[in-house]
Structures are given as structure tokens and as C-alpha cells.
Scaffold this active site. Structure first.
Site, PDB file in Angstrom:
ATOM      1  N   LYS A 115       0.838  -1.213   0.000  1.00 41.48           N
ATOM      2  CA  LYS A 115       0.000   0.000   0.000  1.00 41.48           C
ATOM      3  C   LYS A 115       0.862   1.248   0.000  1.00 41.48           C
ATOM      4  O   LYS A 115       0.493   2.255  -0.605  1.00 41.48           O
ATOM      5  CB  LYS A 115      -0.954  -0.005   1.187  1.00 41.48           C
ATOM      6  CG  LYS A 115      -2.075  -0.995   1.013  1.00 41.48           C
ATOM      7  CD  LYS A 115      -3.295  -0.637   1.832  1.00 41.48           C
ATOM      8  CE  LYS A 115      -4.437  -1.587   1.515  1.00 41.48           C
ATOM      9  NZ  LYS A 115      -5.552  -1.473   2.435  1.00 41.48           N
ATOM     10  N   LYS A 197      -3.363 -11.586  -6.821  1.00 39.16           N
ATOM     11  CA  LYS A 197      -4.670 -11.940  -6.243  1.00 39.16           C
ATOM     12  C   LYS A 197      -5.761 -11.050  -6.832  1.00 39.16           C
ATOM     13  O   LYS A 197      -5.501  -9.915  -7.244  1.00 39.16           O
ATOM     14  CB  LYS A 197      -4.646 -11.852  -4.720  1.00 39.16           C
ATOM     15  CG  LYS A 197      -4.676 -10.467  -4.172  1.00 39.16           C
ATOM     16  CD  LYS A 197      -5.043 -10.444  -2.682  1.00 39.16           C
ATOM     17  CE  LYS A 197      -5.149  -8.973  -2.291  1.00 39.16           C
ATOM     18  NZ  LYS A 197      -5.550  -8.661  -0.985  1.00 39.16           N
ATOM     19  N   LYS A 200     -10.052  -5.706  -5.055  1.00 40.37           N
ATOM     20  CA  LYS A 200     -11.025  -4.627  -5.249  1.00 40.37           C
ATOM     21  C   LYS A 200     -10.409  -3.448  -5.983  1.00 40.37           C
ATOM     22  O   LYS A 200     -11.085  -2.703  -6.652  1.00 40.37           O
ATOM     23  CB  LYS A 200     -11.478  -4.115  -3.872  1.00 40.37           C
ATOM     24  CG  LYS A 200     -12.420  -5.015  -3.148  1.00 40.37           C
ATOM     25  CD  LYS A 200     -12.858  -4.405  -1.829  1.00 40.37           C
ATOM     26  CE  LYS A 200     -11.965  -4.865  -0.698  1.00 40.37           C
ATOM     27  NZ  LYS A 200     -12.515  -4.754   0.637  1.00 40.37           N
TER      28      LYS A 200
HETATM   29  P1  TYM Z   1     -10.218  -6.972   2.938  1.00 44.12           P
HETATM   30  O1  TYM Z   1     -11.331  -5.996   3.073  1.00 44.12           O
HETATM   31  O2  TYM Z   1      -9.099  -6.630   2.027  1.00 44.12           O
HETATM   32  O3  TYM Z   1     -10.776  -8.367   2.507  1.00 44.12           O
HETATM   33  C1  TYM Z   1     -11.884  -8.978   3.162  1.00 44.12           C
HETATM   34  C2  TYM Z   1     -11.697 -10.480   3.215  1.00 44.12           C
HETATM   35  O4  TYM Z   1     -11.600 -11.013   1.892  1.00 44.12           O
HETATM   36  C3  TYM Z   1     -10.432 -11.835   1.782  1.00 44.12           C
HETATM   37  N1  TYM Z   1      -9.913 -11.713   0.409  1.00 44.12           N
HETATM   38  C4  TYM Z   1      -9.683 -12.756  -0.404  1.00 44.12           C
HETATM   39  N2  TYM Z   1      -9.819 -14.086  -0.235  1.00 44.12           N
HETATM   40  C5  TYM Z   1      -9.522 -14.880  -1.272  1.00 44.12           C
HETATM   41  N3  TYM Z   1      -9.065 -14.430  -2.467  1.00 44.12           N
HETATM   42  C6  TYM Z   1      -8.899 -13.110  -2.685  1.00 44.12           C
HETATM   43  N4  TYM Z   1      -8.483 -12.678  -3.855  1.00 44.12           N
HETATM   44  C7  TYM Z   1      -9.219 -12.200  -1.625  1.00 44.12           C
HETATM   45  N5  TYM Z   1      -9.177 -10.855  -1.496  1.00 44.12           N
HETATM   46  C8  TYM Z   1      -9.600 -10.571  -0.247  1.00 44.12           C
HETATM   47  C9  TYM Z   1      -9.478 -11.258   2.819  1.00 44.12           C
HETATM   48  O5  TYM Z   1      -8.508 -12.198   3.202  1.00 44.12           O
HETATM   49  C10 TYM Z   1     -10.412 -10.906   3.942  1.00 44.12           C
HETATM   50  O6  TYM Z   1     -10.683 -12.024   4.744  1.00 44.12           O
HETATM   51  N6  TYM Z   1      -7.632  -6.086   7.099  1.00 44.12           N
HETATM   52  C11 TYM Z   1      -8.770  -6.771   6.567  1.00 44.12           C
HETATM   53  C12 TYM Z   1     -10.068  -6.386   7.208  1.00 44.12           C
HETATM   54  C13 TYM Z   1     -10.109  -6.516   8.692  1.00 44.12           C
HETATM   55  C14 TYM Z   1     -10.261  -7.731   9.419  1.00 44.12           C
HETATM   56  C15 TYM Z   1     -10.269  -7.342  10.780  1.00 44.12           C
HETATM   57  C16 TYM Z   1     -10.394  -9.065   9.055  1.00 44.12           C
HETATM   58  C17 TYM Z   1     -10.019  -5.507   9.581  1.00 44.12           C
HETATM   59  N7  TYM Z   1     -10.119  -5.997  10.861  1.00 44.12           N
HETATM   60  C18 TYM Z   1     -10.402  -8.314  11.803  1.00 44.12           C
HETATM   61  C19 TYM Z   1     -10.527 -10.024  10.067  1.00 44.12           C
HETATM   62  C20 TYM Z   1     -10.525  -9.639  11.416  1.00 44.12           C
HETATM   63  C21 TYM Z   1      -8.877  -6.457   5.086  1.00 44.12           C
HETATM   64  O7  TYM Z   1      -8.390  -5.442   4.612  1.00 44.12           O
HETATM   65  O8  TYM Z   1      -9.632  -7.320   4.367  1.00 44.12           O
END
Ligand code: TYM
Length: 334
Positions: A115, A197, A200
Site C-alpha cells: 500500500k 490476487k 477490489k
Molecule cells: P479486505 O477488506 O481486504 O478483505 C476482506 C476479506 O476477503 C479476503 N480476500 C480474499 N480471499 C480470497 N481471495 C482473494 N483474492 C481475496 N481478497 C480478499 C481477505 O482475506 C479478507 O478475509 N484487514 C482486513 C479487514 C479486517 C479484518 C479485521 C479481518 C479488519 N479488521 C479483523 C478479520 C478480522 C482487510 O483489509 O480485508
């Protein structure tokens, strides 16, 4: 334990449009686990502002995300679906945990490095301490299990380290959480570059299937997915594009990758891609229909937001009070 059940915590950022990766890697598992655990699902809007956001867009996306959780099949009356920013305990615990996290640990986080490279004009302290806020989210609710995709594993390891460090000083304050990673779908790759990967924030719209894509768009994106010239449907590293499509099909249908290989033995890539498109459409259609209904019911959603902010706040306050006492903050005079 809460109400006789183990606790589950997870969250997603209200940034960008949710992709099939978010659904298959996380949301789908949340739905599968939600009866077994006492669950908290945060719309992590505080994490979102580590990157500049348009306030109106962020507010709308946060609400859309909350409705997507419900549309995916999580009952908001049995599970706590809420906005992170509505519970001040997240920020308060994050401050305390900042004092138990080392710069060196945060420096190693690959998401920070990525990032920071992407937003070189805004490498703010929040972007750096992002994983500490994530640790606070999880530890505040004494979560036993955290279902996430593989890309969040490093943050979860850090959460465990910080929890253990804190417990080492003050006794058993925090439950040390375990990651829950699904057998398939934990890392869905870009349809245009299967070495990256699905994300978004990808600039190429053909690289990702969005949860709100219509059937024609989904089918077109699947048909255009980058594959190879081997001409055989096999599940192996040398064919990352096909392997990714097998993962998607497998996660959508519940079949194992080996079963999928057997099913399409001898068939061409074109037919397989069509089958993948149909499987994805079949999974997303009910979610989209439910979402459209929810979007009409403002009063119902508002009620959920209010009730769950209170429920989450109550659970969070319990841990926070305990932590504040442990570190030596004076008791309040009532
Ligand atoms: P975020 O918002 O980027 O993604 C949300 C969830 O989606 C999963 N993910 C994927 N899984 C499989 N293939 C992909 N291409 C893919 N892209 C995203 C992520 O692993 C995630 O589970 N930091 C976290 C959000 C967060 C969080 C938390 C998660 C904040 N506090 C506490 C768990 C517990 C994030 O940015 O996820």
C-alpha cells in the site's frame, strides 16, 4: 466464550466493490460458521481511511457492505453485524496495543509495503499501524476464530504475537485467536493475471468479478479469463489460470478440485469457462436478489445498525475495562 459458544470475529473494508475473492475467501465461510459460533462481523470503516476516501462514497459503501453481509445469509438478529466506527473501544484498545507492538514487526507487513508503494504520496501513520487496529478488532471480542483469506494471515500472526506478549506481562487477558482458512477459495487470483490476487483495487475491470456484476458481465469475464496453451484441464502450478478457474468452480459447487478435473476430463477450455461462469452466476444471483430487497427497507437496516452497535459496544467495553485496569489506568469514580 460468550453465551456458551466460542467467539468468531471477522471484517471487511468498505473500500471499493467487493469481489468474488472476498466472497469465496471470507464471506462464504462466515455464513457456514455462523450457527456454530457467537459472531461479530465488522464493517471496518476506520481501516478504510488509511487511504483517502470521499466521505459520501465511504458512507454509502459502508452501508452497502453491511447489507451484503446480510444478503449473503448472515442473520443480523443472531449475529452482530456492525460498523467499527460505532464502537469507540476499537480505537482505545488499538492505542494500548500500539504500545505493545514493535516498529520492526509492522515494517515487515507485506500489505503495508504494497500500500505504501501504491500510495506514495500518503504514507500516513495509520497505514503503518493498520494491523494494530485489526488486532484490536479481534482481541476486543475475545475471538477464538477469525475466518479470512490467505492474504490476511500475516496480520493474524501479528495479532497472536501481540496477544501472547500482553498475556505474558499481565496474565490471561486475551484469547489467542486462530485463523480459519477455507480449503478452497482462500486465494482467488486475478482473471487477467493469475500471478496476482483478485483485488477490489485492480484497475482492469476484467480482472475481477464483482458481487454485483450482472450475469452477462460475469460470463464475459469468465470467457475472457487468461489461461494457457496446454489444452488440458489439470490442477497444477504450471497452469495458474486454469487452476484458479478450478478453485472458483470448486468453491462455488462444493466439489473438490480433483472431482472438477474428473468432471471436465477431455473437454475444451471454452466449455469449462462457460461452466465456471454459470456456477458463479448461480451463487451470486440469490445474494443480489436479497440485496435488492434489503436496499428498499431503510427502517429495518437502521434498526439493525442501532441494535448491533449497542451489542458490540457492550461486549467491547467488558474487555476494554479489563485491559485498562491491567495496564494501570485509574478506576473511574462513579
Ligand atoms: P479486505 O477488506 O481486504 O478483505 C476482506 C476479506 O476477503 C479476503 N480476500 C480474499 N480471499 C480470497 N481471495 C482473494 N483474492 C481475496 N481478497 C480478499 C481477505 O482475506 C479478507 O478475509 N484487514 C482486513 C479487514 C479486517 C479484518 C479485521 C479481518 C479488519 N479488521 C479483523 C478479520 C478480522 C482487510 O483489509 O480485508
Amino acid at each position: 466464550m460468550l453465551n456458551g459458544k466460542k467467539v468468531l470475529y471477522s471484517g471487511m473494508q468498505a473500500t471499493g466493490n467487493l469481489t468474488l475473492g472476498n466472497y469465496l475467501g471470507a464471506l462464504k465461510n462466515w455464513v457456514n460458521l455462523c450457527d456454530e459460533y457467537e459472531c461479530f462481523y465488522g464493517v471496518v470503516d476506520m481501516h478504510s481511511i488509511t487511504v483517502r476516501q470521499d466521505p459520501t462514497v465511504l458512507r454509502q459503501r459502508a452501508r452497502n457492505l453491511l447489507m451484503i453481509y446480510i444478503a449473503a445469509g448472515i442473520d443480523p438478529e443472531k449475529n452482530c453485524i456492525y460498523y467499527q466506527s460505532h464502537v469507540s473501544g476499537h480505537a482505545e484498545l488499538a492505542w494500548i496495543l500500539n504500545c505493545f507492538t514493535y516498529m520492526g514487526e509492522l515494517n515487515r507487513m507485506t500489505q503495508f509495503k504494497d500500500k505504501a508503494a501504491k500510495h506514495a504520496d500518503n504514507i500516513n501513520a495509520g497505514l503503518f499501524t493498520y494491523p494494530v487496529l485489526m488486532a484490536a478488532d479481534i482481541l476486543l471480542y475475545q475471538a477464538d476464530v477469525v475466518p479470512v483469506g490467505i492474504d490476511q494471515m500475516q496480520h493474524l500472526e501479528l495479532t497472536r504475537d501481540v496477544a501472547q506478549r500482553f498475556n505474558g506481562v499481565y496474565g490471561d487477558v486475551f484469547t489467542v485467536p486462530e485463523a480459519y482458512i477455507g480449503k478452497v477459495g482462500a486465494k482467488i487470483m486475478s482473471l487477467q493475471d493469475p500471478s496476482k490476487k483478485m483485488s477490489k483495487s485492480d484497475e482492469n475491470p476484467n480482472a475481477s468479478i464483482y458481487l454485483m456484476d450482472d450475469p452477462d458481465t460475469i460470463m464475459r469475464k469468465c470467457r475472457r479469463a487468461v489461461t494457457d496453451s496446454e489444452g488440458q484441464i489439470q490442477y497444477r502450478e504450471e497452469q495458474p489460470g486454469i487452476r484458479n478457474l478450478i478453485d472458483i468452480y470448486s468453491a462455488c459447487t462444493g466439489k473438490t478440485p480433483q472431482e472438477v478435473v474428473g468432471e471436465f476430463d477431455g473437454q475444451g477450455y471454452g466449455d469449462f469457462k462457460t461452466a465456471v461462469g454459470e456456477a458463479v452466476i448461480g451463487v451470486l444471483r440469490p445474494l443480489q436478489e436479497r440485496y435488492a430487497e434489503l436496499a428498499k427497507d431503510k427502517g429495518y437496516i437502521d434498526g439493525i445498525i442501532k441494535a448491533n452497535a449497542e451489542k458490540a459496544g457492550y461486549a467491547a467495553a467488558k474487555t476494554l475495562r479489563k485491559v485498562q485496569r491491567k495496564v494501570g489506568f485509574p478506576d473511574r469514580i462513579r
